[in-house]
Each structure stands twice: as C-alpha cells, then as structure tokens.
Enzyme design. Structure first.
Site, PDB file in Angstrom:
ATOM      1  N   GLU A   1       7.659   8.680   7.230  1.00 25.67           N
ATOM      2  CA  GLU A   1       6.306   8.723   6.695  1.00 25.67           C
ATOM      3  C   GLU A   1       5.964  10.171   6.353  1.00 25.67           C
ATOM      4  O   GLU A   1       6.421  11.097   7.027  1.00 25.67           O
ATOM      5  CB  GLU A   1       5.304   8.178   7.719  1.00 25.67           C
ATOM      6  CG  GLU A   1       5.579   6.763   8.209  1.00 25.67           C
ATOM      7  CD  GLU A   1       5.321   5.707   7.148  1.00 25.67           C
ATOM      8  OE1 GLU A   1       4.867   6.077   6.059  1.00 25.67           O
ATOM      9  OE2 GLU A   1       5.577   4.525   7.424  1.00 25.67           O
TER      10      GLU A   1
ATOM     11  N   ASP B   1       6.438 -13.324  -0.212  1.00 28.98           N
ATOM     12  CA  ASP B   1       5.436 -12.632   0.583  1.00 28.98           C
ATOM     13  C   ASP B   1       4.962 -11.368  -0.139  1.00 28.98           C
ATOM     14  O   ASP B   1       3.773 -11.012  -0.076  1.00 28.98           O
ATOM     15  CB  ASP B   1       6.016 -12.275   1.951  1.00 28.98           C
ATOM     16  CG  ASP B   1       4.947 -11.802   2.928  1.00 28.98           C
ATOM     17  OD1 ASP B   1       3.873 -12.430   2.984  1.00 28.98           O
ATOM     18  OD2 ASP B   1       5.182 -10.799   3.619  1.00 28.98           O
TER      19      ASP B   1
END
Length: 308
Positions: free
Chosen positions: A231, A256
């Site tokens: 991240e 999804d």
C-alpha cells in the site's frame, strides 16, 4: 534507395564508414540492420577460427615479418567477411533468436510481469448491474493461424495471449453487466495479478481466483484469503497483511468485480468513462481503487499496448 547496411558485406571489414552506417540503422531497429549485424558477428566468428589456425602454423620463415603478418590479418578479415556474406548458418540462427527476444522483451516491458502492488478495492453491496452496450469488446477467437497482434500491432507475447484466451469469456460476461470493455477489465486483472503469476493464494496454496485484489470487508460473507500487499501511504510503499475475497472460479471473481463496479457509487464516473482506456484507468485511480500513484499509467499502458 538501397539501405546503407545492405551492401556492407561487400566492403572491407575495417570500413569505419560502413560500420557507422550499421550503427545508425541499428538504432532505428530495422530488420536489415539486424541481418547485417548477425552477418558481421558470423564474420567475426570465422575470423577467430582463422586466427586460431594461423597461430597454430609456424610463421618464422624468411619472408615473414610484422608487415606480412599485418596484411595477412587484414586478408583473413576480408575473407571472413566474404564467407559470412555467403553464410555458414550462424547468422540465420542469431536472427531468429534475437528477433523473437526483441518481440517478447518489448511486450514484457510494456505490460508483462511488473512488480505492481495489489489494489485497495473496497467491497461493494451485492446486486445486479444494468445491461449496457459494450464498445471495444474482445474480438471473437480467430480461426486464422496468424499470431494475434497487440495494441501496438506487434505479435503478442505468449503469456499475454494465454491470459487473454483463458479469461476472455469471463471478461465478456462481466462486460455485459458493467458496460466496461472486456479488454479494459482484462488489463486490470493483468496489472493486479502480474498476468496471473502473483495471484492471491488460499492458506493451502490453491488459487483464490481473485485477480482484482478485492479486499474482504466486514460485509463479505464468502471465503477469505490472507496475503501480503503493498500500500502507498503518502506516496511511500508499505507492506501490509490484508484479507481478500476468495472465489470458487475466475468466472465468480469477474462477476463479483462487475457487481463492485456497477453498484458502488464511488465508481459511477468510471462507468461513465468506460469508452476510453485512459479515462477508465484514471477514473479508477481517482475513485481510490488503488493507492499506487502510477496505477493509471500502468493500466493504460497494458490496455493499449499489450492486449489484442
């Protein structure tokens, strides 16, 4: 006009102007330059063999001196050049090998196995999307024996073609729900998973079928896979362990993803800009799909240069 490299084999091996022309053509990446460079390498190889044979022959005769050795060396170089021009097979092998490497290297450099971080896609509520048109949908499989071409008009790298063929049908199904071209979604799946090579794994090592890096939030009731991810916080990469959604198949993973994009309000502008690869990629980044500051640039490059 005759290419400056086309007749280099007929010139002296030490012709600096001819070698200068070869370097200039090589910078342009022309096939003629590759052929001539391979021929020059073949000539160098032949000259090395001739030099070895000369060294193994006594050269201490009455007429032997430094001048005769110099001219003999020059003669050997020119003979090597002439032999290489006719060819002994080495240049052909080099051309085939270097030509294939050049294609694959460019494909990998543009959209191959890059060290890209997993996204920070937020979970979305379950629900069906709206049927929309699918501009830029994937072409139907071709029955031609010709290799597929990428967005740059060059032959696709094998791993790219395999990835697109394997997941094309699932991407098409998701495209019907979201209106996003299947090619765009395949590009995102490729970026997130490194063309499937860094797919998130379950605890037992099996595939999670999560190619989009979608995290498992509090509302997720399905299976979960735990994995380390990169991240970016304030532009600085940090490694974290996060929980990600896991699916029974790649088809379920694409379904999804389609629900996430089509039902989450934060991606409304992404759907609105689905007709252009660059707008789509920058829309995802602005919506916070990933924290990588170069995410949009990487995704755009894969879509426009790697995929067919």
């Amino acid at each position: 006009m005759i290419s400056p490299t086309s007749d280099l084999g007929s010139k002296l091996a030490l012709d600096t102007k001819g070698l200068g022309d070869l370097k200039q053509s090589a910078r342009a990446g022309s096939p003629e330059a590759l052929k001539t460079a391979a021929t020059q390498f073949e000539a160098m190889f032949i000259n090395m063999m001739m030099k070895s044979m000369r060294d193994a022959t006594p050269q201490d005769g009455v007429l032997d001196n430094q001048q005769t050795k110099m001219f003999t060396s020059m003669l050997d170089q020119q003979m090597s050049q002439n032999l290489a021009k006719r060819g002994v097979g080495l240049a052909d092998v080099l051309i085939r090998q270097l030509g294939a490497q050049a294609v694959n290297a460019q494909a990998l450099a543009i959209g191959g196995d890059q060290n890209v971080p997993t996204s920070t896609a937020m979970p979305a509520p379950q629900g069906a999307g709206t049927l929309m048109t699918t501009p830029g949908a994937l072409p139907k499989p071709s029955t031609s024996s010709m290799p597929a071409l990428n967005g740059s008009g060059r032959p696709q790298a094998p791993h790219v073609a395999s990835f697109q063929q394997k997941l094309g049908a699932d991407a098409e199904a998701a495209s019907k729900v979201t209106g996003i071209p299947a090619k765009f979604m395949l590009g995102q799946a490729a970026l997130e998973s490194g063309w499937g090579k860094r797919e998130i794994k379950n605890a037992d090592g099996s595939a999670s079928h999560n190619l989009f890096g979608i995290k498992a939030g509090p509302g997720w009731k399905g299976k979960v896979a735990t994995a380390a991810t990169t991240e970016y916080v304030g532009g600085v990469p940090q490694t974290r362990v996060e929980k990600f959604r896991a699916y029974d198949s790649y088809a379920d993973g694409f379904k999804d993803y389609a629900r996430l994009i089509s039902t989450n309000p934060r991606y409304e502008k992404v759907l609105a800009s689905a007709g252009d690869a660059s707008s789509f990629a920058h829309g995802l980044q602005k919506a916070g799909y990933a924290t990588d500051p170069l995410y949009a640039a990487k995704l755009s490059r894969i879509i426009t240069h790697s995929l067919a």
